[in-house]
Design a protein around this motif. Structure first.
Motif, short mmCIF file in Angstrom:
data_model
loop_
_atom_site.label_atom_id
_atom_site.label_comp_id
_atom_site.label_asym_id
_atom_site.label_seq_id
_atom_site.Cartn_x
_atom_site.Cartn_y
_atom_site.Cartn_z
N LEU A 51 0.83 -1.21 0.00
CA LEU A 51 0.00 0.00 0.00
C LEU A 51 0.87 1.26 0.00
N PHE A 52 1.93 1.24 0.79
CA PHE A 52 2.80 2.40 0.88
C PHE A 52 3.50 2.66 -0.45
N PHE A 53 4.13 1.63 -1.03
CA PHE A 53 4.90 1.82 -2.26
C PHE A 53 4.01 2.07 -3.47
N ALA A 54 2.74 1.72 -3.37
CA ALA A 54 1.81 2.02 -4.46
C ALA A 54 1.64 3.52 -4.64
N GLN A 55 1.95 4.30 -3.60
CA GLN A 55 1.82 5.76 -3.67
C GLN A 55 3.13 6.44 -4.05
N ALA A 56 4.21 5.66 -4.16
CA ALA A 56 5.51 6.23 -4.50
C ALA A 56 5.69 6.16 -6.02
N ASN A 57 5.02 7.06 -6.73
CA ASN A 57 5.03 7.03 -8.20
C ASN A 57 6.25 7.73 -8.79
N ASP A 58 6.81 8.68 -8.07
CA ASP A 58 8.05 9.33 -8.51
C ASP A 58 9.19 8.33 -8.32
N ILE A 59 9.94 8.04 -9.39
CA ILE A 59 10.97 7.01 -9.30
C ILE A 59 12.05 7.37 -8.30
N LYS A 99 5.85 11.09 4.45
CA LYS A 99 4.53 11.45 5.00
C LYS A 99 3.48 11.53 3.91
N THR A 100 3.86 12.00 2.72
CA THR A 100 2.91 12.09 1.61
C THR A 100 2.45 10.70 1.18
N CYS A 101 3.39 9.78 1.02
CA CYS A 101 3.03 8.41 0.65
C CYS A 101 2.18 7.75 1.73
N LEU A 102 2.54 8.00 2.98
CA LEU A 102 1.81 7.41 4.10
C LEU A 102 0.37 7.93 4.14
N LYS A 103 0.20 9.22 3.92
CA LYS A 103 -1.13 9.83 3.94
C LYS A 103 -2.00 9.27 2.82
N HIS A 104 -1.46 9.19 1.62
CA HIS A 104 -2.24 8.71 0.48
C HIS A 104 -2.55 7.21 0.57
N SER A 105 -1.70 6.47 1.28
CA SER A 105 -1.96 5.04 1.45
C SER A 105 -2.93 4.76 2.59
N PHE A 120 3.74 5.03 11.67
CA PHE A 120 4.89 4.65 10.85
C PHE A 120 5.78 5.87 10.58
N HIS A 121 7.07 5.63 10.49
CA HIS A 121 8.04 6.67 10.16
C HIS A 121 9.12 6.04 9.30
N PRO A 122 10.00 6.83 8.68
CA PRO A 122 11.01 6.25 7.79
C PRO A 122 11.82 5.12 8.41
N HIS A 123 12.13 5.23 9.70
CA HIS A 123 12.92 4.18 10.36
C HIS A 123 12.14 2.87 10.45
N SER A 124 10.81 2.93 10.27
CA SER A 124 10.00 1.72 10.29
C SER A 124 10.39 0.79 9.15
N LEU A 125 10.93 1.33 8.06
CA LEU A 125 11.38 0.48 6.94
C LEU A 125 12.59 -0.35 7.37
N ARG A 126 13.46 0.22 8.16
CA ARG A 126 14.61 -0.54 8.70
C ARG A 126 14.12 -1.63 9.66
#
Length: 306
Positions: A115-123, A220-226, A232-238
């Protein structure tokens, strides 16, 4: 008694002698700023003392705006200033660290990552956060990545990222999944960042690497749209990389400790607790990166058929 200029000059010299990181310098200087403002001695830094520090710590506790770990960080910065810069002996029993409450790390399940990466359309955004997840790097380590840090093993063909200055200035290497490498290759010709310092993700308008506030805003933009939780925060990916690694291979905790750059195994063992709670995933981080990159290609099929 030293002037403010002399005090701050000595503080910079003490940073230099200890090889302190830029993050540590900024944190300690902020602690000193708040400490001196509270004590009313902004113009007389050399007059700060242990009684001022104790009163400042009590104020932070009663104010209730900071977590225990943040108060301890302020305490460390102020103690450094008093003990090292001013060379004042202090009774540490009178200015103790608080026993902080440690929560289990917040991590993404695989379906939440989708769901999160589906909102990351900018490469650029997609490649940055896929690499952050797929390697388990700290965000400041990835921001400072240079394209010259990508290495390939001649015998196995495996790719690695060299992290020359991780936390506490420790050097290490992490595995670069194939999907992350392909995402970076897709990002590179589109943006073709021109930087004399070889930054993989240079700052948009200024010299240097990408700034922290830019990456945080993108997240935050990707998180909001998803429509995922704001916890969740960026460190959550780690954290997610670590949990998925352990779920796939519970016996590889020593390998994970090295990949994360942990000084103590106790810091890594916390992911064992999470992996026992969440047993839904059977894919390793590299396989999940393949899944996410294939979904990105499917959404942007036109870019791959030209």
């Amino acid at each position: 008694m030293m002037t403010n200029e002399q005090v701050l000059q000595k503080m910079q010299e003490d940073f230099l002698l200890r090889g302190s990181s830029e993050k540590t310098k900024a944190t300690y200087l902020l602690a000193l700023k708040r400490f001196s403002e509270f004590a009313g001695k902004e113009a007389r830094l050399a007059e700060l003392n242990e009684e001022d520090l104790r009163a400042f710590l009590l104020h932070l506790h009663k104010e209730g705006k900071l977590q225990g770990t943040s108060i301890n960080t302020y305490n460390a910065g102020c103690k450094f200033f008093l003990e090292v810069v001013l060379n004042i002996p202090i009774n540490r029993k009178q200015v103790p660290n608080i026993r902080a409450h440690h929560k289990l790390p917040v991590h993404f399940r695989v379906e939440q990552l989708e769901l999160f990466f589906a909102q990351a359309n900018d490469i650029r955004v997609f490649a940055f956060y896929l690499t952050l997840y797929g390697t388990g790097m700290r965000i400041f380590e990835l921001r400072k990545l240079k394209y010259t840090d990508i290495e390939t093993d001649a015998s196995t063909g495996m790719r690695f990222l060299r992290i020359p200055q991780g936390k506490r200035n420790k050097e290490r290497r992490v595995i670069l999944p194939e999907a992350c490498y392909q995402a970076l290759r897709l990002y590179w010709p589109k943006y073709r960042p021109e930087t004399p310092d070889f930054w993989m993700f240079p700052a948009k308008r200024k010299q240097g690497c990408l700034k922290c506030n830019v990456t945080t805003n993108d997240f935050k933009t990707c998180l909001k749209h998803s429509r995922l939780s704001s916890e969740f925060h960026p460190h959550s990916l780690r954290h997610s990389f670590s949990c998925h690694h352990i779920q796939n291979d519970p016996n590889s905790i020593l390998k994970l400790k090295h990949l994360l750059g942990h000084a103590s195994l106790a810091s890594t063992e916390i992911y064992l607790d999470i992996s026992m709670i969440d047993t839904t995933n059977k894919l390793n981080p590299s396989e999940i990166c393949d899944l996410l990159f294939n979904q990105y290609k499917a959404r942007h099929v036109d870019n791959f058929t030209r």
